[in-house]
Design an enzyme around this catalytic site. Structure first.
Site, PDB file in Angstrom:
ATOM      1  N   HIS A 147       0.826  -1.225   0.000  1.00 11.60           N
ATOM      2  CA  HIS A 147       0.000   0.000   0.000  1.00 11.60           C
ATOM      3  C   HIS A 147       0.855   1.268   0.000  1.00 11.60           C
ATOM      4  CE1 HIS A 147      -3.785  -2.174   0.602  1.00 11.60           C
ATOM      5  NE2 HIS A 147      -3.090  -2.973   1.370  1.00 11.60           N
ATOM      6  N   ASN A 202     -10.220  -3.313   1.887  1.00  8.84           N
ATOM      7  CA  ASN A 202      -9.852  -3.238   0.478  1.00  8.84           C
ATOM      8  C   ASN A 202     -11.114  -2.987  -0.355  1.00  8.84           C
ATOM      9  OD1 ASN A 202      -7.046  -3.679   0.473  1.00  8.84           O
ATOM     10  ND2 ASN A 202      -7.305  -5.887   0.608  1.00  8.84           N
ATOM     11  N   TYR A 244       0.411  -4.239  11.418  1.00  6.60           N
ATOM     12  CA  TYR A 244       0.220  -2.817  11.126  1.00  6.60           C
ATOM     13  C   TYR A 244       0.947  -1.934  12.133  1.00  6.60           C
ATOM     14  CZ  TYR A 244      -2.722  -3.608   7.150  1.00  6.60           C
ATOM     15  OH  TYR A 244      -3.166  -3.975   5.907  1.00  6.60           O
TER      16      TYR A 244
END
Ligand code: NDP
Length: 502
Positions: A56, A129, A339
């Site tokens: 990303h 997504n 993350y």
């Protein structure tokens, strides 16, 4: 000096009297090391880049708000969803996945769809997504999968053999591959696509009852995609077209919006459901779990500084608020770690203090201290330990999440479920796609898979055949492969699966 005339200063506020000539010994030089202004300017420039996201990397974002349109309090006690008409500020970021920061927005790739809600109970992140499913269901496969979408370690080129080799050895990817190679794999821009949580999450209410939930953000601009030919043209004429489109639309006052709907499943339904509700390679068919409206997201403000607000925006599916929690989805469990870990690597341990990441409607209050770039903003001073008798922050038992029962042996267990990897991809091909969708899907696959070695083409085509014989036969025809060979490989996949599930 006029009030509005700004003086150029050093990072520490001292006036700079000349920014065009380095300090030299004589004319033309050499340059003196005592020119601290030059040294500081160069040193900062040398450090302008931070590691780009490993996935990303290329993205665009905007600020906006979420407004509740339907009462969902029987399912969740999340405060930002507590009342029809309630508005919560948010920041959203859209992205491609595999390409580098300079890659083209029109690449065939899933699109990231991440939303940070600045709620009065802290920040809640929905990090999804534009596809309702994913390629793999186990986080142990994720680094390998992503490596195949990156550059070859020797040639530094994108490599169709790597890409298709992994996918053809990973049949669980077929559902997502079918969506990716449909025209939804090249959305017209970020405004004309849906967002999905893809994962299942837990919602729980004030009574401690819990439900499984999947999020669908439906674009109010309508779904629009690029054909393969349009996407190819766009990549060469405007590699940043989706970034530009989002910024320009908001600047014009055309604020993009999405309707949030959720599918809800009770724990009793989950136990009996024919699909594994925590398998991210599957959707919950709408007929079984009709989407319920929740609210509306509107993006109405562009960032003032891309680096500060978009590049440093740090989302995590692990940022929950009371009323929302994780599910046993294995991919989600991996992301709950990855993350935050990525942000610590890219931005440092105090990334949560950056304005775009910090809670806005409530103060963070805990005993974590110091570290690189600490501003002292988190709770500040004394006491710095818990428990304490000096009035420091204490846990709130009222916000406890419901307990769920788990059982079984701790081991590396092969995933076995009576429903196979092919049925939903087949349904999509047979029941949802129009004939022109199918024709574009086949064309998109043939033009990409045709660049891989023949044995890989065969193995992947057998997987298409397993999803639907017409699907596999048309890909085989497009690639000039022997249908007999494809059928016998499909048979082998069937037998291997039967053996594994015995
Ligand atoms: P439904 O007929 O109830 O739903 C089909 C959904 O598929 C549509 O509502 C739309 O979702 C989406 N869709 C439409 N065209 C395409 C396309 N060309 N490519 C991808 N998705 C498309 O059927 P089911 O719920 O039984 O699902 C059938 C298949 O539809 C699934 O196997 C899955 O591949 C796909 N799908 C299902 C979704 C779900 O949550 N049930 C969501 C998205 C896709 P939307 O309105 O979200 O665009």
């Amino acid at each position: 000096m006029a009030e509005d005339k700004k003086i150029l200063t050093s990072n520490f506020g001292a006036p700079v009297y000349n920014d065009q000539n380095s300090m030299t010994a004589g004319n033309p030089g050499p340059v003196l090391i005592q020119d601290v202004h030059l040294l500081e300017k160069l040193a900062h420039f040398d450090r302008e880049r931070i590691p780009e996201r490993v996935v990303h990397a290329k993205g665009a974002g905007a600020h906006g708000y979420f407004e509740v349109t339907n009462d969902v309090t029987r399912y969740t006690r999340a405060k930002f969803l507590s009342k029809v008409g309630k508005r919560t500020d948010l920041f959203a970021r859209f992205s491609t996945v595999g390409g580098e920061k300079g890659s083209a927005d029109a690449e065939r790739d899933p699109r990231g769809f991440a939303v940070k809600f600045y709620t009065e109970d802290g920040n809640y992140d929905m990090v999804g997504n534009n596809t309702p499913v994913f390629f793999i269901r186990d986080p142990l496969k994720f680094p390998d999968f992503i490596h195949t979408q990156k550059r070859h370690p020797v040639t530094n080129l994108k490599d169709p053999d790597m890409f298709w080799d992994f996918l053809s050895l990973t049949p669980e990817s077929i559902h997502q591959v079918t969506i990716l190679f449909s025209d939804r794999g090249t959305p017209r821009n970020f405004r004309h696509m849906n967002g999905y949580s893809s994962h299942t999450f837990m919602w729980y209410n004030d009574k401690g009852e819990y439900f499984w939930v999947q999020y669908h953000f439906k674009t109010e601009q309508g779904i629009q995609n690029l054909t393969r030919e349009e996407a190819d043209r766009m990549k060469s004429t405007d590699p940043d077209h989706a970034t530009r489109d989002l910024f320009d639309a908001i600047k014009r006052g055309e604020y993009p919006s999405w309707r949030l709907e959720v599918q809800i499943m009770t724990s009793e339904q989950a136990e009996k459901y024919r699909f594994d509700p925590f398998d991210i390679t599957k959707v919950w068919p709408h007929a079984d779990f009709p989407p319920i409206p929740v609210g509306r997201m509107v993006l109405n403000r562009n960032p003032e500084n891309y680096f500060a607000e978009v590049e440093q925006a740090a989302f995590s599916p692990g940022n929950f608020v009371s009323g929302i929690g994780p599910s046993p989805d294995k991919m989600l469990q991996g992301r709950l770690f990855s993350y935050h870990d990525t942000h610590r690597h890219r931005l440092g341990p105090n990334y949560h203090l950056l304005p775009v990441n910090a809670p806005k409607a409530v103060a963070a209050n805990n005993y974590q201290r110091d570290g690189f770039m600490s501003s002292g903003a988190t709770a500040g001073g004394y006491p710095n330990y818990y428990p304490n008798s000096f009035g420091g922050p204490a846990p709130d038992p009222e916000t406890e999440s419901p307990a769920i029962t788990v059982s079984g042996q701790a081991a590396r267990q092969q995933y076995i479920h009576p429903n196979d990897d092919f049925v939903q991809a087949g349904d999509l091909y047979r029941k949802v796609m129009t004939e022109s969708d199918r024709a574009n899907l086949i064309g998109n696959i043939v033009s990409h898979l045709g660049n891989a070695q023949k044995r890989i083409q065969l193995r992947q085509t057998a997987i298409f055949y397993k999803a639907d014989p017409d699907y596999g036969s048309r890909v085989a025809k497009g690639l000039g492969l022997s249908l007999k060979e494809v059928e016998s490989l499909a048979q082998m996949i069937q037998e291997e699966r039967a053996k594994a599930t015995q």
